[in-house]
Structures are given as structure tokens and as C-alpha cells.
Motif scaffolding. Structure first.
Motif, PDB file in Angstrom:
ATOM      1  N   ARG A  56     -11.435  -2.766  53.060  1.00 15.77           N
ATOM      2  CA  ARG A  56     -11.084  -3.380  54.470  1.00 15.77           C
ATOM      3  C   ARG A  56     -11.207  -2.636  55.532  1.00 15.77           C
ATOM      4  NH1 ARG A  56     -11.534  -8.291  52.876  1.00 15.77           N
ATOM      5  NH2 ARG A  56     -10.063  -8.954  51.289  1.00 15.77           N
ATOM      6  N   PHE A  59     -15.993   1.029  54.709  1.00 13.88           N
ATOM      7  CA  PHE A  59     -17.183   0.702  53.886  1.00 13.88           C
ATOM      8  C   PHE A  59     -18.451   1.188  54.146  1.00 13.88           C
ATOM      9  CE2 PHE A  59     -20.880  -2.245  52.821  1.00 13.88           C
ATOM     10  CZ  PHE A  59     -20.475  -2.399  51.522  1.00 13.88           C
ATOM     11  N   ASP A  60     -18.780   1.403  55.606  1.00 15.95           N
ATOM     12  CA  ASP A  60     -20.138   1.902  55.936  1.00 15.95           C
ATOM     13  C   ASP A  60     -20.040   3.450  55.635  1.00 15.95           C
ATOM     14  OD1 ASP A  60     -21.269  -0.451  56.533  1.00 15.95           O
ATOM     15  OD2 ASP A  60     -20.353  -0.350  58.548  1.00 15.95           O
ATOM     16  N   THR A  82     -17.826  -6.483  51.527  1.00 19.59           N
ATOM     17  CA  THR A  82     -17.480  -5.258  51.240  1.00 19.59           C
ATOM     18  C   THR A  82     -16.853  -4.747  50.045  1.00 19.59           C
ATOM     19  OG1 THR A  82     -15.444  -5.478  52.550  1.00 19.59           O
ATOM     20  CG2 THR A  82     -16.911  -5.257  53.801  1.00 19.59           C
ATOM     21  N   SER A  83     -17.217  -5.560  48.928  1.00 24.63           N
ATOM     22  CA  SER A  83     -16.871  -5.088  47.512  1.00 24.63           C
ATOM     23  C   SER A  83     -17.686  -4.071  46.981  1.00 24.63           C
ATOM     24  CB  SER A  83     -17.064  -6.271  46.760  1.00 24.63           C
ATOM     25  OG  SER A  83     -16.034  -7.288  46.763  1.00 24.63           O
ATOM     26  N   ARG A  84     -17.207  -3.255  46.284  1.00 26.78           N
ATOM     27  CA  ARG A  84     -17.939  -2.081  45.592  1.00 26.78           C
ATOM     28  C   ARG A  84     -17.101  -1.750  44.310  1.00 26.78           C
ATOM     29  NH1 ARG A  84     -20.666   2.020  48.260  1.00 26.78           N
ATOM     30  NH2 ARG A  84     -21.307   2.645  46.134  1.00 26.78           N
TER      31      ARG A  84
END
Length: 110
Positions: A56, A59-60, A82-84
Motif C-alpha cells: 500500500r 512498492f516502487d 502493487t502485489s508481490r
């Protein structure tokens, strides 16, 4: 030292958590080292989706996902942009806000 803010998860972390992370460690290892028992059925080898998280914030700042991770994420429940896989996402120096999805698909058990 970056922090990982874990949003509340009914089973794994009902009150949420704020934990210190080490740059260079994976999100999965950091959660496990701090008592958040995120599932990792493939023993962190990028062969399942049980450690799927949604970033949330931050991410970057993570290392880019490799093709194998992207392929596995396509099978994850509740996939978002933005899932990993937390076993593959390496913490850098930015704070992260992590949501652990309500459900997971465990192909080993099923």
C-alpha cells in the motif's frame, strides 16, 4: 532503518504491527522474524503464491519482480498492481505498508 507497517489481518496479525526491517532482507523473512507467520508453502523458492502481499506504500522502492515471480503472481488470489511475493521482495531503505490478503491459494495442500 526502514519500517514495515503491517495492516491488520484477522488470523496472522489482528492488531496490525510496526516492525523494523533490515535493508536487503525479504519482506517474508522480516515478517517471520517478527512473529507474523505468513504462509510460505514452497519454502520461499518462488514456486507458489502463499506469501502474496499487497504493498500500500513503498512498492516502487522494492527490487523489480523477475519473470518467474510475475508468472506466479498471475495465480494469486486478489492480485493487484502493487502485489508481490513477499519471499522475493527485498526491502530497500523506504518504509513499507503491507497488506496480507484475506485468502491464499496453497497448491501444495489442495
Amino acid at each position: 532503518m526502514p519500517q514495515i507497517i503491517v495492516l491488520p489481518h484477522v488470523e496472522l496479525c489482528p492488531n496490525g504491527a510496526v516492525i523494523e526491517a533490515k535493508s536487503g532482507d525479504t519482506i517474508c523473512d522480516t515478517l517471520l522474524d517478527n512473529g507474523i507467520e505468513i504462509e510460505h508453502a514452497c519454502e520461499k523458492s518462488c514456486a507458489c503464491t502463499t506469501c502474496h502481499v499487497i504493498l500500500r506504500k513503498g512498492f516502487d522502492s522494492l527490487n523489480p519482480a523477475e519473470e518467474l515471480e510475475e508468472d506466479m503472481l498471475d495465480k494469486a488470489w486478489g492480485l493487484e498492481p502493487t502485489s508481490r511475493l513477499s519471499c522475493q521482495a527485498v526491502v530497500d531503505d523506504e518504509d513499507l505498508i503491507v497488506e496480507i490478503p484475506k485468502y491464499t491459494i496453497n497448491m501444495v495442500k489442495e
